[in-house]
Design a protein around this motif. Structure first.
Motif, mmCIF file in Angstrom:
data_model
loop_
_atom_site.group_PDB
_atom_site.id
_atom_site.type_symbol
_atom_site.label_atom_id
_atom_site.label_comp_id
_atom_site.label_asym_id
_atom_site.label_seq_id
_atom_site.Cartn_x
_atom_site.Cartn_y
_atom_site.Cartn_z
ATOM 1 N N ALA A 1 0.951 -1.081 0.596
ATOM 2 C CA ALA A 1 -0.242 -0.136 0.133
ATOM 3 C C ALA A 1 0.970 1.371 -0.022
ATOM 4 O O ALA A 1 0.420 1.946 -0.904
ATOM 5 C CB ALA A 1 -1.005 0.351 1.201
ATOM 6 N N LYS A 2 2.140 1.365 0.944
ATOM 7 C CA LYS A 2 2.418 2.260 1.293
ATOM 8 C C LYS A 2 3.865 2.324 -0.426
ATOM 9 O O LYS A 2 3.500 3.560 -1.229
ATOM 10 C CB LYS A 2 3.858 2.651 1.496
ATOM 11 C CG LYS A 2 3.591 2.379 3.260
ATOM 12 C CD LYS A 2 4.420 2.522 4.703
ATOM 13 C CE LYS A 2 5.017 1.555 4.852
ATOM 14 N NZ LYS A 2 5.951 1.366 5.422
ATOM 15 N N LYS A 3 3.922 1.715 -0.992
ATOM 16 C CA LYS A 3 4.727 1.673 -2.679
ATOM 17 C C LYS A 3 3.619 2.217 -3.199
ATOM 18 O O LYS A 3 3.961 2.851 -4.231
ATOM 19 C CB LYS A 3 5.287 0.156 -2.822
ATOM 20 C CG LYS A 3 5.915 0.235 -3.995
ATOM 21 C CD LYS A 3 6.149 -0.778 -4.378
ATOM 22 C CE LYS A 3 7.278 -1.308 -5.203
ATOM 23 N NZ LYS A 3 6.533 -1.369 -6.982
ATOM 24 N N TRP A 4 2.267 1.521 -3.013
ATOM 25 C CA TRP A 4 0.996 1.556 -4.438
ATOM 26 C C TRP A 4 0.644 3.536 -4.477
ATOM 27 O O TRP A 4 0.946 4.084 -5.257
ATOM 28 C CB TRP A 4 -0.007 1.837 -4.688
ATOM 29 C CG TRP A 4 -0.937 1.300 -5.604
ATOM 30 C CD1 TRP A 4 -1.108 0.734 -6.770
ATOM 31 C CD2 TRP A 4 -1.902 2.325 -5.777
ATOM 32 N NE1 TRP A 4 -2.517 1.405 -6.992
ATOM 33 C CE2 TRP A 4 -2.850 2.729 -6.481
ATOM 34 C CE3 TRP A 4 -2.679 3.577 -4.268
ATOM 35 C CZ2 TRP A 4 -3.389 3.342 -6.848
ATOM 36 C CZ3 TRP A 4 -3.108 4.518 -4.870
ATOM 37 C CH2 TRP A 4 -3.905 4.580 -5.894
ATOM 38 N N VAL A 5 0.864 3.751 -2.646
ATOM 39 C CA VAL A 5 0.407 5.517 -2.557
ATOM 40 C C VAL A 5 1.880 6.144 -2.563
ATOM 41 O O VAL A 5 1.462 7.318 -4.190
ATOM 42 C CB VAL A 5 0.249 5.512 -1.609
ATOM 43 C CG1 VAL A 5 0.213 7.082 -0.322
ATOM 44 C CG2 VAL A 5 -0.626 5.116 -0.713
ATOM 45 N N ALA A 6 3.125 5.670 -2.826
ATOM 46 C CA ALA A 6 3.825 6.701 -3.701
ATOM 47 C C ALA A 6 4.292 6.921 -4.620
ATOM 48 O O ALA A 6 4.773 8.117 -5.675
ATOM 49 C CB ALA A 6 5.394 5.884 -2.448
#
Length: 294
Positions: A274-279
């Protein structure tokens, strides 16, 4: 002052400076803290994806976020009592409609965060039948069972109603879990065996396998639904910025599908994904956080 006394004084001064710096940092951290948000969700692939993405965004904006995986009934009870601040996993108007009625006086529905959902009975494309009303006459092919998910899910209650509506006497609905259902589906497809499961869109299984919904001429599963964001009443006053982010949160089944597929890779962590997608999607995230500075 003796050399020893001077040394002690220097050490004391250094300690006091360090203590003061630590205290100042603690005060600054407390001032920067925007509070804790409790998010509840059901352990469905779609809800794991969306809740972790919302967590990543809220944390990026300075909040501490706690997540609780619960059954659907308990999830709704939690947001109703305030044990959870919000859910982004409300399937409405049908699947979770009864749960909403029970807590409607203590929650606020912020509207859809994803549209274009569907529920029903799903089979591999190679299965000959095309409609729910054909199941009884082919029960033996499906080992006399419909493979379901967790027993507290609204989809299971709807399937029980569909079984009655279509007079399906020769197949039994088997409770399991979302993971167990997709495992059984994958095994059947690998061996090209007939299987019927409870399914919903969005779900990563439609990207991985060639599947089809059985036609539902009696509309036992209703029309297309949406996934809403629901918060406990009072959150708007207590945490207006977090409330605004939750209110702005909206994405597409394709975007959710990207995260769900990431989560299916062995050894991956949904939170890290999720953090990767958000970034990697700052423009999308900006629409959720734009104008929320407090």
């Amino acid at each position: 002052m003796t050399r020893n006394a001077l040394s002690q004084a220097v050490r004391y001064g250094a300690l006091m400076m360090a203590a003061g710096a630590s205290m100042a940092a603690g005060v600054a951290q407390a001032q920067d803290s925007k509070g804790t948000i409790d998010l509840a969700y059901v352990e469905w692939a779609s809800e794991v994806a969306s809740t972790n993405v919302v967590r990543a965004v809220l944390e990026q904006e300075g909040y501490t976020v706690k997540m609780s995986s619960l059954s659907a009934a308990v999830m709704w009870q939690a947001v109703g009592t305030g044990d959870a601040d919000a859910i982004v996993a409300a399937w409405l108007p049908t699947t979770h409609g009864d749960y909403l009625k029970q807590v409607q006086d203590s929650v606020e529905d912020l509207g859809p965060n994803l549209e274009g959902t569907k529920l029903g009975l799903v089979v591999p494309s190679y299965v000959d039948i095309s409609s729910i009303d054909e199941l009884n006459s082919h029960a033996d092919e499906f080992n006399d069972q419909i493979v379901g998910i967790d027993p507290g899910a609204g989809l299971m209650a709807q399937t029980e109603d569909a079984i009655k509506e279509y007079g399906i006497d020769d197949l039994t609905l088997q409770s399991s879990s979302g993971a167990a259902m997709t495992s059984a589906l994958g095994n059947a497809i690998e061996n090209k065996e007939p299987i019927v499961v409870t399914g919903w869109t969005p779900h990563w299984m439609f990207a991985r396998w060639d599947l089809k919904y059985l036609d539902d001429p009696k509309k036992a599963y209703g029309d297309a639904e949406e996934i809403d964001t629901v918060v406990h009443k009072g959150l708007k006053d207590e945490m207006p910025q977090a409330y605004k982010i939750l209110d702005n949160f909206h994405w597409t089944p394709e975007q959710m599908g990207e995260v769900m597929l990431m989560n299916q890779k062995d050894g991956t962590d949904p939170y890290e994904n999720a953090k990767k997608w958000v970034a990697e999607h700052p423009d999308v995230v900006a629409k959720w956080t734009d104008g929320t500075d407090s």
